[in-house]
Structures are given as C-alpha cells and as structure tokens.
Design a protein around this motif. Structure first.
Motif, mmCIF file in Angstrom:
data_model
loop_
_atom_site.group_PDB
_atom_site.id
_atom_site.type_symbol
_atom_site.label_atom_id
_atom_site.label_comp_id
_atom_site.label_asym_id
_atom_site.label_seq_id
_atom_site.Cartn_x
_atom_site.Cartn_y
_atom_site.Cartn_z
ATOM 1 N N LEU A 45 -3.990 14.562 7.891
ATOM 2 C CA LEU A 45 -4.472 13.183 7.848
ATOM 3 C C LEU A 45 -3.387 12.223 7.381
ATOM 4 O O LEU A 45 -2.461 12.607 6.671
ATOM 5 N N LEU A 46 -3.553 10.972 7.749
ATOM 6 C CA LEU A 46 -2.879 9.872 7.064
ATOM 7 C C LEU A 46 -3.874 9.301 6.058
ATOM 8 O O LEU A 46 -5.037 9.069 6.393
ATOM 9 N N VAL A 47 -3.424 9.102 4.827
ATOM 10 C CA VAL A 47 -4.288 8.519 3.802
ATOM 11 C C VAL A 47 -3.567 7.328 3.192
ATOM 12 O O VAL A 47 -2.432 7.453 2.724
ATOM 13 N N ILE A 48 -4.230 6.189 3.195
ATOM 14 C CA ILE A 48 -3.654 4.958 2.660
ATOM 15 C C ILE A 48 -4.396 4.553 1.397
ATOM 16 O O ILE A 48 -5.626 4.574 1.345
ATOM 17 N N ALA A 49 -3.623 4.190 0.368
ATOM 18 C CA ALA A 49 -4.177 3.620 -0.864
ATOM 19 C C ALA A 49 -3.553 2.238 -1.052
ATOM 20 O O ALA A 49 -2.387 2.142 -1.427
ATOM 21 N N PRO A 50 -4.289 1.171 -0.760
ATOM 22 C CA PRO A 50 -3.728 -0.179 -0.916
ATOM 23 C C PRO A 50 -3.999 -0.761 -2.296
ATOM 24 O O PRO A 50 -4.888 -0.315 -3.024
ATOM 25 N N LEU A 75 -7.113 8.591 10.138
ATOM 26 C CA LEU A 75 -6.657 7.694 9.072
ATOM 27 C C LEU A 75 -7.800 7.449 8.091
ATOM 28 O O LEU A 75 -8.884 7.018 8.495
ATOM 29 N N VAL A 76 -7.547 7.721 6.819
ATOM 30 C CA VAL A 76 -8.507 7.443 5.749
ATOM 31 C C VAL A 76 -7.895 6.401 4.825
ATOM 32 O O VAL A 76 -6.766 6.570 4.347
ATOM 33 N N ILE A 77 -8.626 5.316 4.571
ATOM 34 C CA ILE A 77 -8.171 4.263 3.662
ATOM 35 C C ILE A 77 -9.055 4.297 2.419
ATOM 36 O O ILE A 77 -10.288 4.250 2.512
ATOM 37 N N LEU A 78 -8.415 4.388 1.238
ATOM 38 C CA LEU A 78 -9.121 4.492 -0.036
ATOM 39 C C LEU A 78 -8.975 3.180 -0.806
ATOM 40 O O LEU A 78 -7.851 2.743 -1.074
ATOM 41 N N LEU A 79 -10.081 2.561 -1.167
ATOM 42 C CA LEU A 79 -10.062 1.293 -1.882
ATOM 43 C C LEU A 79 -10.440 1.506 -3.343
ATOM 44 O O LEU A 79 -11.527 1.987 -3.653
ATOM 45 N N HIS A 80 -9.520 1.156 -4.233
ATOM 46 C CA HIS A 80 -9.712 1.379 -5.669
ATOM 47 C C HIS A 80 -10.752 0.429 -6.244
ATOM 48 O O HIS A 80 -11.144 -0.573 -5.630
ATOM 49 N N TYR A 136 0.844 -1.199 0.000
ATOM 50 C CA TYR A 136 0.000 0.000 0.000
ATOM 51 C C TYR A 136 0.876 1.243 0.000
ATOM 52 O O TYR A 136 2.064 1.200 0.329
ATOM 53 N N LEU A 137 0.283 2.348 -0.420
ATOM 54 C CA LEU A 137 0.923 3.661 -0.365
ATOM 55 C C LEU A 137 0.346 4.436 0.806
ATOM 56 O O LEU A 137 -0.868 4.418 1.037
ATOM 57 N N LEU A 138 1.213 5.124 1.519
ATOM 58 C CA LEU A 138 0.805 5.931 2.665
ATOM 59 C C LEU A 138 1.168 7.383 2.405
ATOM 60 O O LEU A 138 2.333 7.710 2.180
ATOM 61 N N ALA A 139 0.172 8.254 2.420
ATOM 62 C CA ALA A 139 0.394 9.695 2.284
ATOM 63 C C ALA A 139 0.322 10.335 3.657
ATOM 64 O O ALA A 139 -0.619 10.103 4.417
ATOM 65 N N ALA A 185 -7.245 11.290 -6.157
ATOM 66 C CA ALA A 185 -5.972 11.971 -5.928
ATOM 67 C C ALA A 185 -6.159 13.287 -5.173
ATOM 68 O O ALA A 185 -5.198 13.803 -4.587
ATOM 69 N N ALA A 186 -7.364 13.826 -5.157
ATOM 70 C CA ALA A 186 -7.631 15.052 -4.392
ATOM 71 C C ALA A 186 -7.416 14.849 -2.899
ATOM 72 O O ALA A 186 -7.235 15.823 -2.154
ATOM 73 N N TRP A 187 -7.406 13.589 -2.445
ATOM 74 C CA TRP A 187 -7.161 13.315 -1.022
ATOM 75 C C TRP A 187 -5.754 13.728 -0.589
ATOM 76 O O TRP A 187 -5.514 13.955 0.602
ATOM 77 N N LEU A 188 -4.813 13.828 -1.526
ATOM 78 C CA LEU A 188 -3.461 14.228 -1.160
ATOM 79 C C LEU A 188 -3.439 15.650 -0.617
ATOM 80 O O LEU A 188 -2.748 15.948 0.364
ATOM 81 N N ALA A 189 -4.185 16.542 -1.236
ATOM 82 C CA ALA A 189 -4.284 17.915 -0.735
ATOM 83 C C ALA A 189 -5.030 17.956 0.583
ATOM 84 O O ALA A 189 -4.680 18.714 1.496
ATOM 85 N N VAL A 190 -6.074 17.121 0.716
ATOM 86 C CA VAL A 190 -6.829 17.064 1.976
ATOM 87 C C VAL A 190 -5.930 16.560 3.106
ATOM 88 O O VAL A 190 -5.972 17.070 4.232
ATOM 89 N N ALA A 191 -5.084 15.580 2.813
ATOM 90 C CA ALA A 191 -4.181 15.028 3.820
ATOM 91 C C ALA A 191 -3.292 16.102 4.413
ATOM 92 O O ALA A 191 -3.109 16.182 5.638
#
Length: 321
Positions: free
Chosen positions: A89-94, A53-58, A38-41, A78-84
């Motif tokens: 926030l921590l934002v995870i994209a697995p 922590l927000v986890i985004l599922l594709h 996973y990627l962690l922002a 990808a707009a979550w990167l600016a929100v993070a």
C-alpha cells in the motif's frame, strides 16, 4: 575520502527498518494557503502495478509525525506502516492546519466548532490523491480514508463532498455533527465506525465534544445515530450480523463487539466496532498507550489491531465507476 553516495543504499535500508518495514518520505503540495505537508509511506520492496492508497487523518492537536509513531505517544495508527509493506500500500499521513487555538486540526462539518481551521481541507485531500496518482502510481479506484477524532470528522466531510472518489472510509472516536455546515450526502459509501462507550471527549451518547480543558469543539449525534445515518443512506437492512471478538487479556476490562450491515465485502457495507468500556482511543495489540495517556483519553482495548481491522474492511472495496 568516502563519499556519501557509497552509503545511500545502507541509509535507505536503515530508514525502511526504522519506519516499521516501510519507507517514509516527506512530500508537499501547493494550496491557496501555501505549501501543505504530508508523509508518504511506501512498501520497502517495490510492488508491480497500481497501489491502493490509504490516507490517515490525525486528531486535533496531533500531527503527521505522531501518526507514524514519531512522537511521545505510541499512536496505534503507526501499525499502518507494517500493513503498507505487507499488503503493498501507499499510506499518507498529512498535517492539518492551525485553527484559532493554534493547534493543528481539520475544517470538518461542525458549524459550532469555532476553533477549527478555515482551510479547504477537502481540496487538500483531493490534491494529495492527485499527486499520489500522478507521481506514485496510486490506484484511483482504491483510495481510502481513515481518521481519528477531529480527523474522523474530516473523513465524514470528505465522504459527503468527494464520495465518488473514495472506495471506503473509516472513522474512530468521532460523531456526525449536530449543527452541520455541510450539505447532506448524495452517495452512500462503505463506512467503518469505531467508538468507545466511555469516550469522554466525543461522548458515545452524543452532545458537546471536548472536556474542561478543550472547548469550542462543537457537538455531535450519538455514536449509534452516526452509524445509523450512513446505514440508512445505503438502504441496508436494520438487522446486523453481530460478532463478539475473542478477548486476549483477562486484565483488560474492555471488549469489542462488531456489527456489520451488508453481506457483500465488495459492496456497500457499514461496520460498527463498539468498544465497550473503552475511551477516546483506537484498539491495538502492539501500540499500547501509557497509563497516563489512558487516564486522560480512557481505556484502550487490546483485542485487535485497528489498522488490520480497517484494512480487512477496505481491501475488497472499489470506488463506483
């Protein structure tokens, strides 16, 4: 000779800028099927205290890289990167696992979706949460899931099977399953659902999921019945607060109507973002899909940033003690 160490601060700064004001790192967690990626922002500027922590599922056939804008499609997620960075926030994209069609996806609750992988993806989500809490100071009372399409189906499964660990969830462009391999949920959760009335892949009126090139993807209830399922579980009144969102572009033939059940933003609310004339895609102001992608997925609304809409729904909610 110059050393690499001298340039590390500059490299880190460039990485943060490229990530949309958030720093992205690669992570793995060991599971019975092997290492899962996973990627962690993280916010570019350090934040004191525990972080939400927000986890985004594709969706099916997508990836963590695509979620964070590292692909050929300008994914609205990808707009979550600016929100993070803005919200700390921590934002995870697995990455999902490969199913029988050799495409990445999630083992959601659809009993009639044979192309889903057979992995324990609820366990994978739980392991990512544990790792974020232990290593990145994530707040265990502020864990949120958001998923699109097949990722949204996985959010529904996580809400059913690990509800006590979650503060709120969001689903876009996905239906509750008609043939369900999961047990009925025992705990209500705050749920946000967004669905396009012209979604041809997960039909607004319910039925078979997919299209002529995408088979074996199961079936679902209607979008409105999916929302009703969670509203009735939460024992919320049947009459919502209805808001038609301001339209930004007269050439955009879509529109957004927000329905909210429950008046307490800290409580168990259910929100339905009805995307009129829109397809199988999240709305976005800054991440616009090409005409070719919209020809396949349907029209995209441009009146809100879905990441901002979702965070506004999430931010005051906490997991029940």
């Amino acid at each position: 000779m110059m050393t690499v160490t001298r340039y590390l601060p500059l490299i880190a700064a460039i990485t943060a800028l490229q990530a949309g004001a958030a720093t992205i790192v690669d992570e793995t967690v060991q599971r019975p099927e092997g290492a899962r990626h996973y990627l962690l922002a993280q916010p570019a500027t350090p934040v004191a205290g525990k972080l939400p922590l927000v986890i985004l599922l594709h969706g099916h056939a997508a990836s963590a890289n695509l979620t964070f804008g590292k692909g050929k499609i300008d994914d609205p997620a990808a707009a979550w990167l600016a929100v993070a960075d803005r919200e700390g926030l921590l934002v995870i994209a697995p990455d999902g696992a490969k199913g029988s069609d050799d495409k990445q996806g999630w083992n959601d609750c659809r009993a009639d979706a044979p192309t889903n992988p057979k992995t324990d993806d609820v366990g994978f989500i739980a392991a990512m949460i544990d790792q974020a809490v232990a290593q990145h100071n994530a707040d265990p009372s502020r864990v949120y899931l958001s998923g699109a399409s097949n990722g949204g189906g996985m959010v529904y499964r996580a809400a059913i099977e690990m509800g006590p660990r979650l503060a709120a969830v969001a689903v876009s462009s996905m239906l509750m399953p008609t043939k369900n391999l999961c047990a009925a949920p025992k705990r209500a959760l705050p749920v946000l659902v967004a669905h396009g009335t012209e979604d041809k892949i997960a039909p607004y009126a319910g039925g078979e999921v997919g299209h002529f090139l995408l088979t074996g993807r199961g079936s679902g209830l209607s979008a409105e019945d999916s929302v009703k399922y969670w509203r009735e579980l939460a024992q919320l009144p049947s009459t919502p607060t209805i808001t038609k969102l301001p339209h930004r572009d007269a050439s955009d033939k879509t529109a957004l109507v927000r329905y909210v059940w429950g008046s307490d933003p800290k409580g168990t609310q259910v929100e339905f973002l009805k995307m009129e004339n829109a397809g199988h895609v999240q709305p976005s102001i800054t991440h616009n899909l090409s005409w070719l992608v919209q020809a396949v997925l349907g029209k995209q609304n441009g009146d809100v940033e879905f990441a901002d809409e979702t965070w506004a729904f999430f931010k005051d909610k906490r997991a029940a003690p």
